[in-house]
Design a protein around this motif. Sequence first.
Motif, PDB file in Angstrom:
ATOM      1  N   ALA A 142       0.830  -1.215   0.000  1.00 45.87           N
ATOM      2  CA  ALA A 142       0.000   0.000   0.000  1.00 45.87           C
ATOM      3  C   ALA A 142       0.860   1.259   0.000  1.00 45.87           C
ATOM      4  O   ALA A 142       0.545   2.240  -0.695  1.00 45.87           O
ATOM      5  CB  ALA A 142      -0.924  -0.010   1.216  1.00 45.87           C
ATOM      6  N   LEU A 143       1.955   1.256   0.748  1.00 47.94           N
ATOM      7  CA  LEU A 143       2.835   2.422   0.806  1.00 47.94           C
ATOM      8  C   LEU A 143       3.557   2.652  -0.521  1.00 47.94           C
ATOM      9  O   LEU A 143       3.770   3.793  -0.929  1.00 47.94           O
ATOM     10  CB  LEU A 143       3.860   2.251   1.929  1.00 47.94           C
ATOM     11  CG  LEU A 143       3.325   2.396   3.365  1.00 47.94           C
ATOM     12  CD1 LEU A 143       4.369   1.918   4.373  1.00 47.94           C
ATOM     13  CD2 LEU A 143       2.928   3.843   3.649  1.00 47.94           C
ATOM     14  N   GLN A 144       3.926   1.559  -1.190  1.00 45.72           N
ATOM     15  CA  GLN A 144       4.674   1.674  -2.442  1.00 45.72           C
ATOM     16  C   GLN A 144       3.783   1.904  -3.658  1.00 45.72           C
ATOM     17  O   GLN A 144       4.157   2.638  -4.568  1.00 45.72           O
ATOM     18  CB  GLN A 144       5.483   0.390  -2.688  1.00 45.72           C
ATOM     19  CG  GLN A 144       6.684   0.224  -1.795  1.00 45.72           C
ATOM     20  CD  GLN A 144       7.532  -0.961  -2.238  1.00 45.72           C
ATOM     21  OE1 GLN A 144       7.748  -1.170  -3.419  1.00 45.72           O
ATOM     22  NE2 GLN A 144       8.002  -1.738  -1.280  1.00 45.72           N
ATOM     23  N   SER A 145       2.624   1.256  -3.664  1.00 51.52           N
ATOM     24  CA  SER A 145       1.858   1.169  -4.907  1.00 51.52           C
ATOM     25  C   SER A 145       0.569   1.979  -4.927  1.00 51.52           C
ATOM     26  O   SER A 145      -0.171   1.912  -5.908  1.00 51.52           O
ATOM     27  CB  SER A 145       1.520  -0.312  -5.187  1.00 51.52           C
ATOM     28  OG  SER A 145       2.687  -1.098  -5.179  1.00 51.52           O
ATOM     29  N   THR A 146       0.260   2.712  -3.867  1.00 58.47           N
ATOM     30  CA  THR A 146      -0.955   3.531  -3.858  1.00 58.47           C
ATOM     31  C   THR A 146      -0.619   4.944  -3.410  1.00 58.47           C
ATOM     32  O   THR A 146       0.466   5.208  -2.878  1.00 58.47           O
ATOM     33  CB  THR A 146      -2.019   2.961  -2.894  1.00 58.47           C
ATOM     34  OG1 THR A 146      -1.627   3.237  -1.532  1.00 58.47           O
ATOM     35  CG2 THR A 146      -2.201   1.462  -3.067  1.00 58.47           C
ATOM     36  N   ASN A 147      -1.564   5.841  -3.629  1.00 53.54           N
ATOM     37  CA  ASN A 147      -1.413   7.227  -3.173  1.00 53.54           C
ATOM     38  C   ASN A 147      -2.217   7.485  -1.907  1.00 53.54           C
ATOM     39  O   ASN A 147      -2.481   8.647  -1.557  1.00 53.54           O
ATOM     40  CB  ASN A 147      -1.864   8.184  -4.285  1.00 53.54           C
ATOM     41  CG  ASN A 147      -0.949   8.144  -5.490  1.00 53.54           C
ATOM     42  OD1 ASN A 147       0.268   8.071  -5.340  1.00 53.54           O
ATOM     43  ND2 ASN A 147      -1.529   8.163  -6.683  1.00 53.54           N
ATOM     44  N   LEU A 148      -2.608   6.421  -1.230  1.00 51.31           N
ATOM     45  CA  LEU A 148      -3.364   6.572   0.009  1.00 51.31           C
ATOM     46  C   LEU A 148      -2.544   7.317   1.046  1.00 51.31           C
ATOM     47  O   LEU A 148      -1.330   7.097   1.169  1.00 51.31           O
ATOM     48  CB  LEU A 148      -3.759   5.201   0.561  1.00 51.31           C
ATOM     49  CG  LEU A 148      -4.749   4.365  -0.267  1.00 51.31           C
ATOM     50  CD1 LEU A 148      -4.880   2.972   0.337  1.00 51.31           C
ATOM     51  CD2 LEU A 148      -6.104   5.051  -0.317  1.00 51.31           C
ATOM     52  N   SER A 149      -3.185   8.184   1.803  1.00 49.95           N
ATOM     53  CA  SER A 149      -2.496   8.873   2.896  1.00 49.95           C
ATOM     54  C   SER A 149      -2.220   7.872   4.013  1.00 49.95           C
ATOM     55  O   SER A 149      -2.805   6.780   4.043  1.00 49.95           O
ATOM     56  CB  SER A 149      -3.356  10.012   3.429  1.00 49.95           C
ATOM     57  OG  SER A 149      -4.507   9.482   4.092  1.00 49.95           O
TER      58      SER A 149
END
Length: 278
Positions: A235-242
Amino acid sequence: MNPLLTTKAETFRAGEDDLDFYRNRLIKLTNGALLYCTKGEADFSIDLEEYHIVPNTNVMLLPGSILSLKSATKDFRVHYFAYSGEMIKVACFRLDPAFMHFMKENACYTHTDPEAIRAITGLIGASAAVYGDKENRFQESIAQNLLQIFFLDTYDKVQRYFTKEQLEGSNRKGQLFKKFIHLVHTHCTNQRDVAFYAEQLCISTRYLSAITREAGNISAKEIIDEFLMLEIKVALQSTNLSLKEIADRYNFPDQSFFGRFFKKHTGMSPKEYRMTRG
């Protein structure tokens, strides 16, 4: 561009690639893919397991697999047949669930039998030909049939060449351990309590911990946390989620708790990790 990604408009893809898109990145596949190495060598990480790929190695990536290319020679190439999650559901509808678990735990196999090599190269070649025939009104149905043929043939060989103990575990403890790993794959993003998994397996938390210690010299809690950390890193590498959105997605009480959990396991904050892997 991710060569293995399928979409609603393109439910399967086939071709040749060096998979450099996956180099030093953690990517979670929403669909599945069959890979066949034709040249060079590479080291992959698939769901926390390390694999060395050489020519004639077949790689089965089921939906939900987390893939990362660690290193590869300059001439490394694979032929691929990527397919949607719906395709694999149809292809494997009647197959024993234990077989699918076995395939996930044994993602790579290097062929030495000429007949097996001819079979897999034939499938890969046929899938590429069908993918290239864009005007074929039965294109998707043919691809679906090819995938089903592959799984049926693989199922037959697994049933013939491996014992029931190898497929399901040599004893009750081995079977429970395999079921536990499958449950963790499925639920680690929202269930971190060992008691949940013990309840699903109808055993005590103490017995579950004893099983994981015996099978892998690791506690049940450590296994759960390892798989959860892998999901968070994706999630940290592959998304723009905060960071707050990631904390919410993985059911942490708040962003601060999430940060402490992540730093405990990696030695750095989520923000630092994202910056170093960006």
